[in-house]
Design an enzyme around this catalytic site. Structure first.
Site, PDB file in Angstrom:
ATOM      1  N   SER A 170       0.824  -1.155   0.002  1.00 44.49           N
ATOM      2  CA  SER A 170      -0.104  -0.019   0.120  1.00 44.49           C
ATOM      3  C   SER A 170       0.859   1.182   0.022  1.00 44.49           C
ATOM      4  CB  SER A 170      -1.018  -0.101   1.214  1.00 44.49           C
ATOM      5  OG  SER A 170      -2.079   0.867   1.116  1.00 44.49           O
TER       6      SER A 170
ATOM      7  N   ASP B 226      -9.725  -3.416  -5.287  1.00 44.15           N
ATOM      8  CA  ASP B 226      -9.423  -2.470  -4.340  1.00 44.15           C
ATOM      9  C   ASP B 226      -9.952  -1.166  -4.413  1.00 44.15           C
ATOM     10  OD1 ASP B 226      -7.761  -1.190  -2.572  1.00 44.15           O
ATOM     11  OD2 ASP B 226      -5.683  -2.171  -3.090  1.00 44.15           O
TER      12      ASP B 226
ATOM     13  N   HIS C 260      -8.111  -4.707  -1.363  1.00 41.22           N
ATOM     14  CA  HIS C 260      -6.970  -4.064  -0.843  1.00 41.22           C
ATOM     15  C   HIS C 260      -6.285  -5.147   0.107  1.00 41.22           C
ATOM     16  CE1 HIS C 260      -3.935  -0.874   0.010  1.00 41.22           C
ATOM     17  NE2 HIS C 260      -4.255  -1.176   1.109  1.00 41.22           N
TER      18      HIS C 260
END
Length: 812
Positions: free
Chosen positions: A652, A738, A775
């Site tokens: 991320s 995501d 995600h």
């Protein structure tokens, strides 16, 4: 090869090219220059191909005339800056090249894009094909470090003990409870470890995630909340990975389940959190807008179905969240940005009464609140303290002028917000208050006793290991003197401990210790050291875990070892020195695992994150410099590894870190793993239609504003690939659904790397796009381990830790 392609740009194409929705742009492109460059000597395959065997990386077309506007653009549907920003927008706006902007499709239905992603997966499968045997072996090892049939620590709430169970061969958890049959609310361990036997007598399994997941490719529960009478459970569930949750109420006696929100859209779904009122007919939840921002708080009578809007936040910088005081007296509606917060409360003794505000928002003042014995307990940075301070005031509305620091009997502030000790939060109990924070870079817990508003005692819990992770366990009860904490270290598996808050330095009982099959703690060791940064003054904490025999050999012979350096570096989040059984397959093969606690995180307090010396806004580059300084130290000073043996990983915002570090010094690293990487910084942060963008203007800055545009452009990975450089082997992982880091970011960066790097000397660039995940990767625990085995196989192969005989490909 340059090809001029004549195209008619429809409304569909306006969004990726110009960052507007449906005609918001004042121009229409009619001619696009599209450039292709070979990224590997053998690359020649079009991105639109559909083939079972992709032996070369997909060659993504480049639309050289495509761009994004940064700055002031008239007629935009979405804002270009926050409502109270004092910095001017760039006027005229600046064109930001966006040659791979065509990869963006908010609907996830564009066939050309889907074909390209499938081709990316096919190429990655081709690269990984020789590693099928080792992937299977790694998967078996990962499963082997997990006690598949297990349970969490039972914790009391009312007349029951609550916990979850897992079963061998089942992918998801089962929520359980058992009636309390002893007066001290603790149960003797009676479970024999089998799936058939209840963990506790009269066990009731009230929610089975495996049942919820039947027929679903993805299933993730958000909240699972017990009603006040414990006769119902409310739960939220996401079936796509897109983090829009449905809401359901289940009556435990009959098993009847009622759908409250479907989760099919933002307005018929919620953000995953919920709280009950004081009775079984009232629940509270938040809904999201079209950019996935939680912006509305609701209460609902589940008997009548009546839904009441409590708050709508129209400032795009802020989000809406919900909470409940530990004594169950108040529900909070928290309205907050990264730097400013405002709390409203509903008195559950009068849930239909007026919702009131504790203290109106003040720019760059954060506060968090709980309630105890008629007082608000407040953690806040009011008056610009570098860290949070602990304050108290009567539990009334508009009470900001009544906040006072909590002091001890000598009048000394117990948490003054200074540099030496940071406060993360407090949990009040009937006779005590427990505070969590950090000191010396290590997480700490303090137990306080109060006489009215004065702290008569404060005891910090002590532990034997030098570095560790500790936090609060499941403490559901308010009126109790027993505290449950969770403790582990890089070599000590997770333990649930309980202690008497009347004697916090006294004996502790082990409620449960995580069993790790085959793990021998005596074979491993860990350490934490400080590494100097390039500025000459900052010392960066760095944590190691390794096999003892490997480190002894390194010290005596100077042998270097393959090393994995992990980092994150954003939002003030901390990476703790915790235990992960999933590291064992790496350690047992002779790899050393290292975590760099770089600036941008919060290990050394909020000053490690905030300007001027942290890593936020116009000092963000400190994050990337710190990480590369640690990498160089490992190679040149510690001499524990070499650039041909050094692997790096981040997820991320940690993917932003890794993307920058390989751009800054590609020669330092052999292999990089970028999980759901945030790498298209400028194109994302100028566009408020993309989820999270507006709120993140208070993290990175807003590149629509001249103040931030140049600085952010200097470290946005997409704009800073070194042309003709030798890059490490790269594995990027994305999720099609995501909502936090859009799937096109890793897809675009993979294409940009292949286009820019030297194809003869660089390692392969592989993209693995999960077509049914978001995600947080797979929700199925076994599928997650298969994905991890995939990543590990790539990593181990690149650093030379896989023997040739282990590379036998399975015939297809």
């Amino acid at each position: 090869l340059v090809v001029v392609v004549v195209v008619i740009i429809s409304t569909l194409w306006l969004h990726p090219f110009g960052r507007g929705r449906g005609g918001a742009l004042a121009f229409v492109l009619t001619t696009t220059t599209t450039t292709f460059r070979r990224s590997f000597a053998r690359s020649s395959t079009s991105s639109s191909m559909s083939a079972s065997l992709q032996t070369t990386p997909p060659l993504a077309r480049r639309d050289e005339d495509a761009f994004t506007w940064a700055g002031k653009v008239e007629g935009e549907e979405f804002p270009r800056q926050s409502q109270d920003s004092k910095y001017p927008l760039m006027d005229p706006p600046v064109k930001v090249p966006n040659p791979y902007g065509w990869m963006r499709d908010d609907t996830r239905t564009n066939q050309e894009i889907l074909d390209h992603l499938k081709a990316e997966n096919a190429y990655t499968d081709y690269v990984m094909d020789p590693l099928k045997t080792i992937r299977a072996k790694l998967y078996d090892e990962l499963v082997g470090t997990m006690q598949e049939t297990d349970h969490t620590t039972p914790s009391p709430k009312g007349s029951f003990l609550y916990y979850t169970r897992t079963y061998k061969g089942k992918s998801y958890a089962v929520y359980c409870r058992a009636p309390i049959i002893t007066t001290d609310k603790e149960e003797a361990a009676t479970w024999d470890g089998t799936a058939e036997m209840p963990v506790l007598p009269n066990e009731e399994q009230y929610l089975d995630e495996n049942v919820l997941a039947e027929g679903k490719e993805y299933c993730s529960t958000g909240a699972v909340a017990k009603s006040p009478t414990q006769e119902y459970v409310a739960y939220t569930v996401d079936y796509t990975g897109g983090e829009t949750y449905g809401l359901y109420i289940k009556q435990l006696k009959t098993g009847e389940t009622k759908q409250v929100l479907s989760g099919d859209s933002e307005q018929d779904g919620c953000d995953g959190d919920l709280v009950w009122g004081k009775t079984d007919d009232l629940v509270f939840y938040s809904k999201m807008d079209e950019t996935h921002r939680p912006f509305q708080a609701y209460k609902r009578n589940i008997t009548t179905g009546e839904e009441t809007l409590l708050w709508q936040e129209d400032d795009e910088l802020f989000t809406v969240g919900l909470g409940k005081t530990h004594d169950d007296r108040f529900v909070f509606v928290e309205v907050s940005s990264s730097e400013t917060s405002e709390y409203h409360y509903v008195d559950l003794d009068n849930p239909d009464g007026e919702m009131k505000c504790i203290a109106k928002r003040r720019k760059k003042v954060l506060y968090d609140v709980d309630h105890r014995n008629g007082y608000w307990l407040i953690t806040t940075n009011v008056d610009e303290t570098p860290n949070m301070r602990l304050m108290i005031s009567p539990a009334t509305n508009d009470c900001a002028d009544q906040w006072k620091d909590v002091a001890n009997t000598q009048g000394t502030k117990v948490f003054d917000g200074g540099y030496d000790r940071s406060l993360d939060g407090v949990v009040p109990f009937a006779r005590h208050v427990v505070a969590s924070g950090r000191e010396g870079g290590i997480p700490r817990i303090w137990v306080l006793t109060f006489d009215d508003v004065v702290a008569t005692s404060m005891v910090q819990l002590a532990f034997e290991e030098e570095s560790y992770d500790v936090g609060l366990g499941p403490n559901y009860e308010y009126d109790t003197d027993k505290l449950i904490i969770a403790y582990d270290s890089m070599i000590t598996p997770l333990q649930s401990l309980t202690l008497d808050m009347n004697d916090p330095s006294g004996p502790r009982s082990v409620l449960k210790q995580k069993n790790v099959p085959g793990y021998d703690k005596n074979l491993f060791d860990c350490k934490r050291v400080m590494v100097p940064s390039r500025d000459g003054t900052t010392q960066i904490p760095v944590s190691f875990v390794y096999r003892k025999e490997d480190m002894e050999e390194q010290k005596t012979t100077g042998k270097t070892f393959p090393t994995l350096l992990y980092g994150y570096g954003s939002y003030g989040s901390c990476m703790e020195d915790d235990f992960r059984s999933t590291r064992l397959p790496l350690l047992k093969r002779g790899m050393i695992y290292v975590m760099a606690h770089i600036r941008g995180e919060g290990e050394m307090g909020r000053q490690w994150y905030e300007e001027p010396n942290g890593a936020k806004y116009l000092c963000k580059k400190n994050t990337f410099f710190d990480f590369n300084d640690v990498a160089k130290w490992l190679i040149e000073e510690e001499k524990i590894t070499t650039s041909d043996q050094l692997a790096i990983e981040g997820r991320s915002a940690g993917g932003l870190l890794i993307g920058n570090c390989i751009n800054l010094a590609p020669e330092l690293f052999k292999v990089a793993i970028l999980g759901v990487p945030f790498v298209d910084l400028i194109n994302t942060m100028v566009d408020a239609s993309i989820p999270l963008t507006t709120g993140e203007w208070e993290e990175w800055g807003n590149p629509n504003e001249e103040k931030y545009f140049k600085y952010m452009s200097e470290y946005s990975p997409m704009e800073n690939v070194k042309q003709g450089a030798k890059y490490p082997s790269c594995l990027m992982i994305g999720g099609l659904h995501d909502p936090r880091v859009q799937y096109w970011e890793p897809a675009k960066f993979a294409a940009a790397l292949r286009y820019g790097q030297d194809s003869e000397t660089s390692g392969p660039v592989c993209l693995k796009m999960e077509m049914s995940a978001g995600h947080f990767s797979a929700s199925d625990r076994y599928k997650y381990l298969r994905e991890l085995a995939f990543d590990y196989a790539f990593l181990l192969d690149q650093v030379g830790l896989i023997k040739e005989e282990e590379k036998a490909a399975t015939e297809t």
